[in-house]
Design an enzyme around this catalytic site. Structure first.
Site, PDB file in Angstrom:
ATOM      1  N   TRP A 149       0.807  -1.233   0.000  1.00  0.00           N
ATOM      2  CA  TRP A 149       0.000   0.000   0.000  1.00  0.00           C
ATOM      3  C   TRP A 149       0.833   1.271   0.000  1.00  0.00           C
ATOM      4  O   TRP A 149       0.304   2.352  -0.099  1.00  0.00           O
ATOM      5  CB  TRP A 149      -0.955   0.017   1.198  1.00  0.00           C
ATOM      6  CG  TRP A 149      -0.334  -0.400   2.510  1.00  0.00           C
ATOM      7  CD1 TRP A 149      -0.469  -1.616   3.116  1.00  0.00           C
ATOM      8  CD2 TRP A 149       0.515   0.373   3.372  1.00  0.00           C
ATOM      9  NE1 TRP A 149       0.248  -1.654   4.299  1.00  0.00           N
ATOM     10  CE2 TRP A 149       0.855  -0.441   4.482  1.00  0.00           C
ATOM     11  CE3 TRP A 149       1.035   1.681   3.329  1.00  0.00           C
ATOM     12  CZ2 TRP A 149       1.678  -0.007   5.521  1.00  0.00           C
ATOM     13  CZ3 TRP A 149       1.856   2.111   4.362  1.00  0.00           C
ATOM     14  CH2 TRP A 149       2.170   1.280   5.441  1.00  0.00           C
ATOM     15  N   ASN A 150       2.166   1.174   0.120  1.00  0.00           N
ATOM     16  CA  ASN A 150       2.894   2.423   0.374  1.00  0.00           C
ATOM     17  C   ASN A 150       3.159   3.285  -0.856  1.00  0.00           C
ATOM     18  O   ASN A 150       3.221   4.491  -0.733  1.00  0.00           O
ATOM     19  CB  ASN A 150       4.185   2.164   1.174  1.00  0.00           C
ATOM     20  CG  ASN A 150       5.103   1.206   0.490  1.00  0.00           C
ATOM     21  OD1 ASN A 150       4.657   0.305  -0.193  1.00  0.00           O
ATOM     22  ND2 ASN A 150       6.391   1.397   0.654  1.00  0.00           N
ATOM     23  N   LEU A 242       7.926 -24.786  -9.057  1.00  0.00           N
ATOM     24  CA  LEU A 242       9.092 -24.556  -9.927  1.00  0.00           C
ATOM     25  C   LEU A 242       8.876 -23.375 -10.859  1.00  0.00           C
ATOM     26  O   LEU A 242       9.073 -23.459 -12.076  1.00  0.00           O
ATOM     27  CB  LEU A 242       9.418 -25.820 -10.739  1.00  0.00           C
ATOM     28  CG  LEU A 242      10.034 -26.942  -9.928  1.00  0.00           C
ATOM     29  CD1 LEU A 242      10.242 -28.177 -10.784  1.00  0.00           C
ATOM     30  CD2 LEU A 242      11.366 -26.510  -9.323  1.00  0.00           C
ATOM     31  N   GLU A 248      10.642  -8.202  -3.694  1.00  0.00           N
ATOM     32  CA  GLU A 248      11.219  -6.951  -3.181  1.00  0.00           C
ATOM     33  C   GLU A 248      10.673  -6.794  -1.772  1.00  0.00           C
ATOM     34  O   GLU A 248       9.487  -6.546  -1.588  1.00  0.00           O
ATOM     35  CB  GLU A 248      10.805  -5.817  -4.120  1.00  0.00           C
ATOM     36  CG  GLU A 248      11.762  -4.652  -4.100  1.00  0.00           C
ATOM     37  CD  GLU A 248      11.360  -3.634  -3.070  1.00  0.00           C
ATOM     38  OE1 GLU A 248      11.787  -3.784  -1.911  1.00  0.00           O
ATOM     39  OE2 GLU A 248      10.609  -2.717  -3.421  1.00  0.00           O
ATOM     40  N   CYS A 282      10.247   0.755   2.183  1.00  0.00           N
ATOM     41  CA  CYS A 282      11.173  -0.341   2.467  1.00  0.00           C
ATOM     42  C   CYS A 282      12.615   0.164   2.517  1.00  0.00           C
ATOM     43  O   CYS A 282      13.449  -0.391   3.195  1.00  0.00           O
ATOM     44  CB  CYS A 282      11.013  -1.430   1.406  1.00  0.00           C
ATOM     45  SG  CYS A 282      11.117  -0.785  -0.260  1.00  0.00           S
ATOM     46  N   GLU A 383      12.001  -4.100  11.068  1.00  0.00           N
ATOM     47  CA  GLU A 383      11.500  -3.024  10.220  1.00  0.00           C
ATOM     48  C   GLU A 383      10.238  -2.449  10.873  1.00  0.00           C
ATOM     49  O   GLU A 383       9.260  -3.174  11.089  1.00  0.00           O
ATOM     50  CB  GLU A 383      11.165  -3.575   8.825  1.00  0.00           C
ATOM     51  CG  GLU A 383      10.740  -2.494   7.872  1.00  0.00           C
ATOM     52  CD  GLU A 383      10.457  -3.025   6.471  1.00  0.00           C
ATOM     53  OE1 GLU A 383       9.837  -4.092   6.341  1.00  0.00           O
ATOM     54  OE2 GLU A 383      10.859  -2.359   5.508  1.00  0.00           O
ATOM     55  N   GLY A 456      15.341  -9.524  -0.388  1.00  0.00           N
ATOM     56  CA  GLY A 456      14.720  -9.846  -1.659  1.00  0.00           C
ATOM     57  C   GLY A 456      15.494 -10.785  -2.543  1.00  0.00           C
ATOM     58  O   GLY A 456      16.606 -11.215  -2.221  1.00  0.00           O
ATOM     59  N   GLU A 460      14.399  -5.513 -10.007  1.00  0.00           N
ATOM     60  CA  GLU A 460      13.426  -4.824 -10.851  1.00  0.00           C
ATOM     61  C   GLU A 460      14.150  -3.645 -11.503  1.00  0.00           C
ATOM     62  O   GLU A 460      15.275  -3.335 -11.150  1.00  0.00           O
ATOM     63  CB  GLU A 460      12.248  -4.320 -10.010  1.00  0.00           C
ATOM     64  CG  GLU A 460      11.416  -5.455  -9.437  1.00  0.00           C
ATOM     65  CD  GLU A 460      10.075  -5.012  -8.880  1.00  0.00           C
ATOM     66  OE1 GLU A 460      10.071  -4.158  -7.979  1.00  0.00           O
ATOM     67  OE2 GLU A 460       9.048  -5.515  -9.350  1.00  0.00           O
TER      68      GLU A 460
HETATM   69  P1  ADP Z   1       2.709  -5.108   4.251  1.00  0.00           P
HETATM   70  O1  ADP Z   1       3.188  -5.309   5.643  1.00  0.00           O
HETATM   71  O2  ADP Z   1       3.450  -4.119   3.438  1.00  0.00           O
HETATM   72  O3  ADP Z   1       1.209  -5.011   4.117  1.00  0.00           O
HETATM   73  P2  ADP Z   1       2.429  -7.719   3.210  1.00  0.00           P
HETATM   74  O4  ADP Z   1       3.508  -8.622   2.783  1.00  0.00           O
HETATM   75  O5  ADP Z   1       1.532  -8.194   4.290  1.00  0.00           O
HETATM   76  O6  ADP Z   1       3.189  -6.413   3.562  1.00  0.00           O
HETATM   77  O7  ADP Z   1       1.494  -7.294   2.009  1.00  0.00           O
HETATM   78  C1  ADP Z   1       1.930  -6.942   0.715  1.00  0.00           C
HETATM   79  C2  ADP Z   1       0.950  -7.533  -0.279  1.00  0.00           C
HETATM   80  O8  ADP Z   1       0.967  -8.947  -0.135  1.00  0.00           O
HETATM   81  C3  ADP Z   1      -0.502  -7.111  -0.102  1.00  0.00           C
HETATM   82  O9  ADP Z   1      -1.116  -6.964  -1.376  1.00  0.00           O
HETATM   83  C4  ADP Z   1      -1.089  -8.281   0.648  1.00  0.00           C
HETATM   84  O10 ADP Z   1      -2.485  -8.403   0.457  1.00  0.00           O
HETATM   85  C5  ADP Z   1      -0.354  -9.439  -0.009  1.00  0.00           C
HETATM   86  N1  ADP Z   1      -0.319 -10.672   0.789  1.00  0.00           N
HETATM   87  C6  ADP Z   1      -0.292 -10.790   2.132  1.00  0.00           C
HETATM   88  N2  ADP Z   1      -0.288 -12.109   2.492  1.00  0.00           N
HETATM   89  C7  ADP Z   1      -0.317 -12.832   1.347  1.00  0.00           C
HETATM   90  C8  ADP Z   1      -0.322 -14.246   1.037  1.00  0.00           C
HETATM   91  N3  ADP Z   1      -0.319 -15.170   1.993  1.00  0.00           N
HETATM   92  N4  ADP Z   1      -0.348 -14.605  -0.257  1.00  0.00           N
HETATM   93  C9  ADP Z   1      -0.334 -13.683  -1.239  1.00  0.00           C
HETATM   94  N5  ADP Z   1      -0.345 -12.351  -1.014  1.00  0.00           N
HETATM   95  C10 ADP Z   1      -0.324 -11.927   0.251  1.00  0.00           C
END
Ligand code: ADP
Length: 488
Positions: A149-150, A242, A248, A282, A383, A456, A460
């Site tokens: 979301w950032n 696979l 990132e 990040c 973090e 990561g 990219e």
């Molecule tokens: P943040 O702490 O920045 O929200 P997340 O890793 O939780 O970091 O979320 C980043 C993205 O990953 C969001 O779009 C979130 O909905 C998605 N996300 C979170 N959990 C899962 C998962 N188990 N599988 C796929 N996508 C996920």
């Protein structure tokens, strides 16, 4: 009717739960929408799989695919103001920042279009008189792109542009908190003439919709930006299937003030590096290392600069720091600061929400600097993703490198010094994918970006940005007219 989502080239209501996009400045509702359901995931992936194989798209030459991206780039620049305002409402970043992010998304589309139309195959040196070889780049197929979301428009475009340029189809799952920018982006791609099915946008819960998407057998690559624990989870899924990943992930980046630094330039860069975007980046420079002999002078000026930063409504001109994404996230930032206090840290500035009554309705938090924590404390290691800087001292270069590299992360690092020999020596020893010397948090789309260690996998941006969404096919051409095989 709630805001529609974009599935296989059609705008329709999702069949999942209701999700609400809120303006973090006052918690007002931007939009309500029905998220994607598991059936919607199936529909989007099925459409994507048909669309990238469609001869109409697959046989388009690179410069013809690029045309769509050039048009998207133009559309973004034409709507810069509207898009920046939408992004500010979606996640609360000040307009000055969102304007730059939106413009960067236009730049990404243009760069990836250019990369697409100039991507060369390979004509390797011949190793035999009997045949010659060449290698071409081909698409991978359906790409699952999952974004946080950032910086929605920038991170969405960073994945969608190179993936489409490479001839793939993309199913994009934006973060729950910020679905609107990704949907707007789909609208722009549609206006630019992208054939239906090549892009779908599926807002929804990561653990349900994101998870189902990446597990889908037709998905051939996962491109993810977000937290390290989610990234690790996705890497396991990718390993089972696979398929490749671009991950990132998080960071706890050191920013270093050397003895010869221009102190004024350094403290302004340090403040910008941690407090812009409210630290929700990040790459935020969240661990500050200052040579022990200079510590007091640098800290005194840093505190002055920090106290001059304006926290306020993100739509007001001159505001440096807007609200955090929501109150739950602010609570988590605040809990880290409380923990720092318990561990003996001294909060030198900030450490609370602002007391301005005009800001009471939003999830604001003051820029915060903490000193006196042991380097192995949780607050120095994890973090926080908020406007919290920990200040630490170092004795000499060896001590600095040991402390700076003592982290599971390795996303970025900043060095402030006027001695370029020293800067390069340090840069080469720091375990990080990006090193900024006398600058911080600046980006060029032409330059590869990604993390070392748990920050990561893959890179990219840069020309490799498009290759990350393609695979090479090598072709052998026989040149010898005599029958091959065993002589009889
Ligand atoms: P943040 O702490 O920045 O929200 P997340 O890793 O939780 O970091 O979320 C980043 C993205 O990953 C969001 O779009 C979130 O909905 C998605 N996300 C979170 N959990 C899962 C998962 N188990 N599988 C796929 N996508 C996920």
């Amino acid at each position: 009717m709630s805001h529609p989502i974009y599935i296989g080239g059609h705008w329709r209501e999702g069949r999942g739960d209701v999700i609400v996009s809120r303006f973090p400045a006052d918690d007002s509702i931007n939009a309500e929408l029905r998220a994607a359901s598991l059936e919607d995931v199936e529909d989007a992936v099925t459409a994507a799989d048909a669309a990238w194989r469609d001869p109409g798209w697959a046989q388009r030459l690179p410069h013809q695919r690029a045309e769509v991206l050039y048009r998207v780039s133009d559309l973004i620049m034409q709507q810069l103001d509207t898009l920046s305002r939408l992004q500010t409402r979606d996640n609360g970043k000040p307009l000055s920042e969102t304007r730059a992010l939106v413009a960067s998304a236009a730049g990404t589309a243009r760069y990836m279009a250019a990369a697409c139309e100039t991507l060369e195959g390979e004509l390797p040196t011949r190793r035999s008189a009997e045949f010659m070889t060449f290698s071409e780049y081909e698409p991978l197929g359906v790409i699952a792109a999952i974004t946080p979301w950032n910086s929605p428009i920038a991170s969405d475009m960073q994945k969608v542009a190179p993936a489409l340029a490479g001839g793939n189809a993309v199913v994009l799952k934006p973060a729950e908190a910020t679905p609107l920018m990704a949907l707007k982006l789909a609208e722009l791609f549609e206006q630019a003439g992208l054939p239906k099915g090549l892009l779908s946008v599926l807002p929804g819960r990561g653990s349900v919709i994101g998870d189902a998407l990446v597990r889908h057998p037709k998905v051939r690559k996962i491109s993810f930006t977000g937290g390290t624990s989610t990234g690790r989870h996705l890497a396991h899924i990718a390993a089972d299937k696979l398929i490749g990943t671009s991950l990132e992930l998080g960071g706890k980046s050191p920013t270093i003030v050397c003895k010869s630094a221009d102190v004024e330039q350094a403290v302004r860069g340090i403040a910008y590096g941690i407090f812009s975007s409210g630290g929700q980046a990040c790459i935020a420079g969240s661990r500050l290392f200052i040579h022990e002999r200079q510590y007091n002078a640098v800290m005194a000026r840093l505190l002055e600069v920090t106290s001059g930063l304006r926290v306020g409504h993100p739509e007001t001109d001159g505001v440096h720091i807007g609200p955090l994404i929501n109150t739950a996230h602010r609570d988590s930032v605040s809990a880290y600061v409380d923990q720092a206090r318990q561990e003996g840290g001294k909060v030198l500035i900030g450490g609370q929400a602002p007391d301005d009554p005009d800001l009471a309705g939003g999830s604001y938090y003051l820029p915060t600097i903490i000193e006196g924590l042991p380097a192995n404390s949780q607050v120095c290691r994890e973090e926080i993703f908020g406007p919290v800087l920990v200040a630490l001292k170092y004795k000499d270069e060896a001590d600095l490198i040991r402390q700076a590299n003592d982290s599971v992360y390795g996303l970025a690092a900043g060095i402030w010094t006027q001695d370029y020999r020293q800067a390069l020596t340090l840069a080469r020893q720091l375990e990080a994918g990006t090193i900024w010397i006398n600058t911080y948090k600046k980006f060029a789309i032409s330059t590869p970006f990604g993390g070392f260690k748990e920050s990561g996998l893959g890179r990219e941006k840069g020309r490799q940005g498009i290759q990350a969404y393609m695979q090479q096919k090598s072709i052998y051409l026989g040149l010898d007219s005599t029958p091959m095989g065993w002589s009889q």
